[in-house]
Design a protein around this motif. Sequence first.
Motif, PDB file in Angstrom:
ATOM      1  N   ALA A  14       0.731  -0.838  -0.177  1.00  0.00           N
ATOM      2  CA  ALA A  14      -0.007  -0.102   0.010  1.00  0.00           C
ATOM      3  C   ALA A  14       1.417   1.336  -0.033  1.00  0.00           C
ATOM      4  O   ALA A  14       1.692   1.472   0.938  1.00  0.00           O
ATOM      5  CB  ALA A  14      -0.816  -0.014   1.038  1.00  0.00           C
ATOM      6  N   THR A  15       0.426   1.954  -0.993  1.00  0.00           N
ATOM      7  CA  THR A  15       0.872   3.565  -1.103  1.00  0.00           C
ATOM      8  C   THR A  15      -0.267   4.596  -1.173  1.00  0.00           C
ATOM      9  O   THR A  15      -0.928   4.260  -1.467  1.00  0.00           O
ATOM     10  CB  THR A  15       2.227   3.616  -1.822  1.00  0.00           C
ATOM     11  OG1 THR A  15       1.313   3.433  -3.358  1.00  0.00           O
ATOM     12  CG2 THR A  15       3.029   3.072  -1.807  1.00  0.00           C
ATOM     13  N   THR A  16       0.509   5.924  -0.552  1.00  0.00           N
ATOM     14  CA  THR A  16      -1.218   6.884  -1.062  1.00  0.00           C
ATOM     15  C   THR A  16      -1.188   6.925  -2.620  1.00  0.00           C
ATOM     16  O   THR A  16      -0.086   6.373  -3.086  1.00  0.00           O
ATOM     17  CB  THR A  16      -0.162   8.538  -0.739  1.00  0.00           C
ATOM     18  OG1 THR A  16       0.761   8.503  -0.909  1.00  0.00           O
ATOM     19  CG2 THR A  16      -0.225   8.316   0.821  1.00  0.00           C
ATOM     20  N   VAL A  17      -2.141   7.382  -3.346  1.00  0.00           N
ATOM     21  CA  VAL A  17      -3.050   7.833  -4.362  1.00  0.00           C
ATOM     22  C   VAL A  17      -1.658   9.114  -4.583  1.00  0.00           C
ATOM     23  O   VAL A  17      -2.373   9.881  -3.808  1.00  0.00           O
ATOM     24  CB  VAL A  17      -4.062   7.411  -5.338  1.00  0.00           C
ATOM     25  CG1 VAL A  17      -4.161   7.762  -5.899  1.00  0.00           C
ATOM     26  CG2 VAL A  17      -5.051   6.375  -4.082  1.00  0.00           C
ATOM     27  N   ARG A  18      -1.157   8.590  -5.529  1.00  0.00           N
ATOM     28  CA  ARG A  18      -0.757   9.997  -6.191  1.00  0.00           C
ATOM     29  C   ARG A  18      -1.459  11.278  -6.039  1.00  0.00           C
ATOM     30  O   ARG A  18      -3.059  10.959  -6.417  1.00  0.00           O
ATOM     31  CB  ARG A  18      -0.149   9.497  -7.363  1.00  0.00           C
ATOM     32  CG  ARG A  18       1.122   9.204  -7.906  1.00  0.00           C
ATOM     33  CD  ARG A  18       1.525   8.160  -8.681  1.00  0.00           C
ATOM     34  NE  ARG A  18       1.176   8.951 -10.197  1.00  0.00           N
ATOM     35  CZ  ARG A  18       1.767   8.858 -11.538  1.00  0.00           C
ATOM     36  NH1 ARG A  18       1.704   8.037 -11.700  1.00  0.00           N
ATOM     37  NH2 ARG A  18       2.023   9.969 -11.915  1.00  0.00           N
TER      38      ARG A  18
ATOM     39  N   ARG B  94       3.651   3.986   5.385  1.00  0.00           N
ATOM     40  CA  ARG B  94       3.680   5.527   3.894  1.00  0.00           C
ATOM     41  C   ARG B  94       2.517   5.444   3.452  1.00  0.00           C
ATOM     42  O   ARG B  94       2.309   6.441   2.199  1.00  0.00           O
ATOM     43  CB  ARG B  94       4.783   4.318   3.295  1.00  0.00           C
ATOM     44  CG  ARG B  94       4.366   3.715   2.200  1.00  0.00           C
ATOM     45  CD  ARG B  94       5.723   2.670   1.648  1.00  0.00           C
ATOM     46  NE  ARG B  94       4.878   1.300   1.167  1.00  0.00           N
ATOM     47  CZ  ARG B  94       4.884   0.115   1.911  1.00  0.00           C
ATOM     48  NH1 ARG B  94       5.847   0.415   3.070  1.00  0.00           N
ATOM     49  NH2 ARG B  94       4.882  -1.217   1.120  1.00  0.00           N
ATOM     50  N   ALA B  95       0.888   4.306   3.847  1.00  0.00           N
ATOM     51  CA  ALA B  95      -0.065   4.569   3.203  1.00  0.00           C
ATOM     52  C   ALA B  95      -0.814   5.765   3.699  1.00  0.00           C
ATOM     53  O   ALA B  95      -1.702   6.163   3.221  1.00  0.00           O
ATOM     54  CB  ALA B  95      -0.372   3.883   3.120  1.00  0.00           C
ATOM     55  N   SER B  96      -0.264   6.303   4.433  1.00  0.00           N
ATOM     56  CA  SER B  96      -0.944   7.204   5.327  1.00  0.00           C
ATOM     57  C   SER B  96      -2.477   7.331   5.776  1.00  0.00           C
ATOM     58  O   SER B  96      -3.269   8.316   5.432  1.00  0.00           O
ATOM     59  CB  SER B  96      -0.997   8.923   4.350  1.00  0.00           C
ATOM     60  OG  SER B  96       0.283   9.094   4.607  1.00  0.00           O
ATOM     61  N   GLY B  97      -2.919   5.794   6.106  1.00  0.00           N
ATOM     62  CA  GLY B  97      -4.468   6.160   6.760  1.00  0.00           C
ATOM     63  C   GLY B  97      -5.336   5.668   5.281  1.00  0.00           C
ATOM     64  O   GLY B  97      -6.289   5.971   5.528  1.00  0.00           O
ATOM     65  N   LEU B  98      -4.508   4.667   4.301  1.00  0.00           N
ATOM     66  CA  LEU B  98      -5.731   4.337   2.724  1.00  0.00           C
ATOM     67  C   LEU B  98      -6.236   3.927   3.427  1.00  0.00           C
ATOM     68  O   LEU B  98      -6.304   2.294   4.074  1.00  0.00           O
ATOM     69  CB  LEU B  98      -4.346   4.428   2.075  1.00  0.00           C
ATOM     70  CG  LEU B  98      -5.068   3.494   0.932  1.00  0.00           C
ATOM     71  CD1 LEU B  98      -5.243   4.482  -0.133  1.00  0.00           C
ATOM     72  CD2 LEU B  98      -3.879   2.625  -0.210  1.00  0.00           C
TER      73      LEU B  98
END
Length: 400
Positions: free
Chosen positions: A314-318, A352-356
């Motif tokens: 999981a990563t934040t959406v651009r 790094r996903a910041s609560g995605l």
Amino acid sequence: MSDQQLVPDWLSNPDVVLLRDVATSIVHLAGVDGLDSFTLPYPASAQRALNALVLQCLRNGARPPAGVPEMVRWARARPLGSWPLDQLPTDLFGAGDRLIDKESGEPAQLCHELAVEGHGSSTGRQYDRLVIQEALQACRAMSSPESYTAFRRLLVTRPVLTEEDWREVSTDLSLDPVRFLIEEIYAPVPLGHRRDGTYLCCHRCLTLLTPLYDKDWWCERDQCRYRGPAPHGRKLAASEVGDVRQLRKPLRQFVTGPGQAETTLEAELRSMGLAVEMWPGFDAYDLRITFPDGWVWAVDVKDWAHPGLLGRSATTVRGEPPYDEACWVVPRFRVRMRRDYLDIFARERGDRASGLRLLTDDQLRRAARLRLRGERGPNASIAPTDSPRTTSPKNGARHA
């Protein structure tokens, strides 16, 4: 210290590492000769995985597999929870999870997700990402986002091409920037997909079905098998259609499958009266959904068998093109197959996903309907309920 830091890293668990080595060897064997016909010498990865598995069985007082063929039979016949691996976390795999599909003898999607090469990247994921990256670079060089969109739709809607289809694709001017890729990613179909001189496509997912010994047909997509026997689609008699090509396996698995979930959502959201842009900003994310008041959602669709591995990715959406709220979406059948899917994703999602947030496609549609009806509460939102909300897009505010 965060709660996540207190949880042991299960990817470093010795038994998980062992299973990933076995999964890697199975993918390599299937790629070389097929699991029903591999011969000596075995790929080095298979022998290493067997040696490690034998050693672990002996340590645990269990009878080990006698060789690579028996290790492969284990992977097909035994759910992972029944393997003699005493350090394997009990909640890591579902009751029926196997590395090889019991009916077809093909590596399961879970096997491909567990398989690794190099620095922990899935072999299939390496290939599909390389293809997509090459397509992005080619289309950017030509300043042609419409060519990239056409390429993505091709992979989603036409995983199988007859000679006539091939001629049509070859003369499609919108695909000119990626012509060199199309010639590489469509491969001749093995004769094992043919029965009585005929290939058969799945009506639901459009991929080729695999004939089974009992005259039935098997679909490689988890979602199709979950929904029951694959409905018969196009019948392609070799004598009539000539050579048949199909997308290579990693693209069918990681692009075609999720892409069909994306285009299904696109159609359903458009039917509600929403504006939907697919793969905006050269694939910054999958769907950019604009409400009548200008509010924008950004959505990435995923379709992974293992929620823990998905969480780890999981990563934040651009942030460009800009949006007000963003989330990831998974087909609802994944959660029906495994009730703790969303919880495991949330547990394994990194900082790094910041609560995605991960929603099912059903939850996304419901939230869209509620927002269209004027609700502005958490049920009409796709952002984390504990995250700050942006101001109205009319004021120019956007998430980065």
